[in-house]
Write an enzyme that holds these catalytic residues in place. Structure first.
Site, PDB file in Angstrom:
ATOM      1  N   HIS A   1     -13.344  86.479 -21.638  1.00  0.00           N
ATOM      2  CA  HIS A   1     -14.197  85.447 -21.038  1.00  0.00           C
ATOM      3  C   HIS A   1     -15.312  84.992 -21.982  1.00  0.00           C
ATOM      4  O   HIS A   1     -16.180  84.211 -21.575  1.00  0.00           O
ATOM      5  CB  HIS A   1     -14.808  85.921 -19.712  1.00  0.00           C
ATOM      6  CG  HIS A   1     -13.801  86.241 -18.670  1.00  0.00           C
ATOM      7  ND1 HIS A   1     -14.122  86.387 -17.332  1.00  0.00           N
ATOM      8  CD2 HIS A   1     -12.466  86.459 -18.723  1.00  0.00           C
ATOM      9  CE1 HIS A   1     -13.046  86.679 -16.635  1.00  0.00           C
ATOM     10  NE2 HIS A   1     -12.014  86.735 -17.461  1.00  0.00           N
TER      11      HIS A   1
ATOM     12  N   GLU B   1      -4.665  85.119 -11.434  1.00  0.00           N
ATOM     13  CA  GLU B   1      -5.437  86.374 -11.441  1.00  0.00           C
ATOM     14  C   GLU B   1      -6.919  86.102 -11.634  1.00  0.00           C
ATOM     15  O   GLU B   1      -7.767  86.759 -11.019  1.00  0.00           O
ATOM     16  CB  GLU B   1      -4.918  87.297 -12.545  1.00  0.00           C
ATOM     17  CG  GLU B   1      -5.512  88.697 -12.539  1.00  0.00           C
ATOM     18  CD  GLU B   1      -6.851  88.840 -13.264  1.00  0.00           C
ATOM     19  OE1 GLU B   1      -7.547  89.852 -13.067  1.00  0.00           O
ATOM     20  OE2 GLU B   1      -7.201  87.915 -14.048  1.00  0.00           O
TER      21      GLU B   1
ATOM     22  N   ASP C   1      -2.542  83.032 -16.282  1.00  0.00           N
ATOM     23  CA  ASP C   1      -3.684  82.139 -16.358  1.00  0.00           C
ATOM     24  C   ASP C   1      -4.810  82.694 -17.209  1.00  0.00           C
ATOM     25  O   ASP C   1      -4.821  83.877 -17.587  1.00  0.00           O
ATOM     26  CB  ASP C   1      -4.203  81.822 -14.958  1.00  0.00           C
ATOM     27  CG  ASP C   1      -4.612  83.077 -14.185  1.00  0.00           C
ATOM     28  OD1 ASP C   1      -3.945  84.113 -14.339  1.00  0.00           O
ATOM     29  OD2 ASP C   1      -5.606  83.022 -13.438  1.00  0.00           O
TER      30      ASP C   1
END
Length: 438
Positions: free
Chosen positions: A402, A164, A98
């Site tokens: 991110h 995760e 993911d």
């Protein structure tokens, strides 16, 4: 009328173009791009397509595959390269399927296009975190088998797990607690690390453990003009000030260079909730009877959880000030033998020397081992007493996990395959440990 030379030139050009296209389609880079193209971002990650792709890739190399589900719709894929002595503890290489969401309008290129620029930058969500290692594991084994004819002594497993990015509770947490995992007889494991802006590979021997702390205060409601003792907002703000002071003392160690950010206890406010709502906002001349604040805590493995809990109950949210609190511990600080959850990176851990020498054999150098400031699925494996290092071979690369415009340079990706070839061959050939847990 066209000349015979031009005709032959045209035919040869077409053949060369088709050959180039075929070679490109079969390259490690394009396989990486294909994996990056699967939309596995939360809140609705697509796990079916990437697992189908990975199964095809693994089977094309001659590896066996097995898919398990501990929670419906959240598959765990296990890829296995059987060793010549399967009784020896195995090697496990882990990565997650993911990824976090991406705000497409803030990206230079669409986040799931895996666009490759002329200077070799591959833009995609998950390029660094951590689809890179998921493909590098397979590509390194492909090279070891086909180019070097290498056969491992120990069995090598690759696990691809879901969720995760949202804690791993339905992924690695359940897998690591299962009989399926126990049967793997893992002796040493590897999981994701982070990019390094410098020329040394970063390596991680522990994660910090997250806690979610919510403190609540109650008091007598009343007119906004009056002074009350032990009002809800007054009590909450006293606690906010005390927590801020603790945060600052921890941060002072970091600013003074006495500790890394990941070595201290971080306490960060994430929300405040109070007030009496009105149609236009809040009733400004009324003191509320309840107030609440939420904090994100991250504890390094050396921290004493009992000491922190005592501080919370006696200083930050004491009952004598009409305060209550809840703590949601999202992980453990101690393993099954009561030891801090970390992996030794010295001679006491024979696996460490093998790993370190394998990286250096490729011309690479390891930076000083670190505690990861955040959290990965590695914690569930380390909790079992299995030595594990976090490692993603990306040097001279900005840390973009991110972030908007996450990318990985193609040459860095290819170098990582070379590094894993050395690491996997060395670890799977190691004869020095039979059943030792560190």
């Amino acid at each position: 009328m066209a000349s015979p030379f031009l005709g032959r030139f045209f035919v040869f050009s077409i053949i060369f173009f088709l050959q180039s296209q075929g070679e490109e389609e079969e390259s490690p880079i394009t396989r990486f791009q294909q994996y990056l193209g699967f939309k596995t971002a939360h809140p609705n990650p697509n796990y079916t397509a990437p697992i189908s792709f990975l199964v095809d890739q693994a089977q094309s190399i001659g590896l066996t595959t097995r898919t398990m589900e501990y929670v419906s719709g959240k598959p765990v894929l296990l890829v296995t390269w059987l060793g010549s002595d399967p009784k020896l503890p195995s090697i496990l290489l882990n990565s997650h399927l993911d990824s976090v969401p991406a705000e497409a309008d803030k990206w230079i290129h669409p986040p799931f296009s895996a666009h490759r620029t002329v200077d070799g930058l591959i833009y995609a969500r998950g390029a660094q975190d951590d689809k890179c290692i998921g493909v590098q594991y397979l590509e390194s084994i492909r090279n070891l088998k086909s180019r070097r004819g290498f056969s491992p002594l120990r069995t090598v497993h690759i696990s691809y797990v879901p969720d995760e990015e949202i804690g791993g509770f339905d992924g690695m947490a359940k897998f690591a607690a299962s009989s399926d995992f126990a049967e793997l007889n893992v002796g040493f494991a590897m999981d994701e690390g982070q990019a390094s802006p410098g020329d040394e590979f970063r390596v991680f021997f522990a994660d910090r453990t997250p806690w979610e702390l919510v403190i609540r205060a109650e008091g007598i409601p009343g007119h906004g003009a009056k002074l009350y003792d032990n009002g809800a907002m007054e009590n909450l703000m006293k606690s906010v000030e005390l927590i801020s002071m603790f945060r600052e003392t921890q941060f002072d160690f970091v600013k003074a260079g006495k500790a890394a950010n990941s070595q201290v206890i971080s306490v960060n406010p994430v929300y405040l909730k109070a007030g009496t709502p009105s149609n236009t906002g809040f009733v400004m001349n009324m003191q509320p009877s309840e107030a609440e604040a939420g904090y994100d805590l991250r504890l390094p493995p050396m921290a004493d959880p009992d000491v922190i809990k005592t501080r919370i109950s006696q200083e930050w949210a004491p009952s004598i000030r009409n305060m209550t609190y809840t703590i949601k511990e999202k992980g453990k600080l101690r393993d099954h033998l009561g030891r801090p959850i970390m992996t030794a990176t010295n001679d006491s851990n024979p696996w460490w020397s093998v790993f370190k020498q394998a990286v250096e054999a490729t011309g690479g150098k390891l930076a000083k081992p670190e505690i990861l400031a955040s959290t990965t699925d590695a914690r569930y494996i380390r909790t079992l007493g299995i030595p594990l290092v976090g490692f993603s071979p990306m040097i001279n690369t900005p840390i973009l996990l991110h972030d908007h415009n996450e990318f990985l340079k193609d040459t860095v990706f290819l170098k990582g395959i070379e590094v894993y070839e050395s690491v996997i061959s060395a670890l799977s050939s190691f004869e020095g440990v039979s059943d030792q847990a560190i």
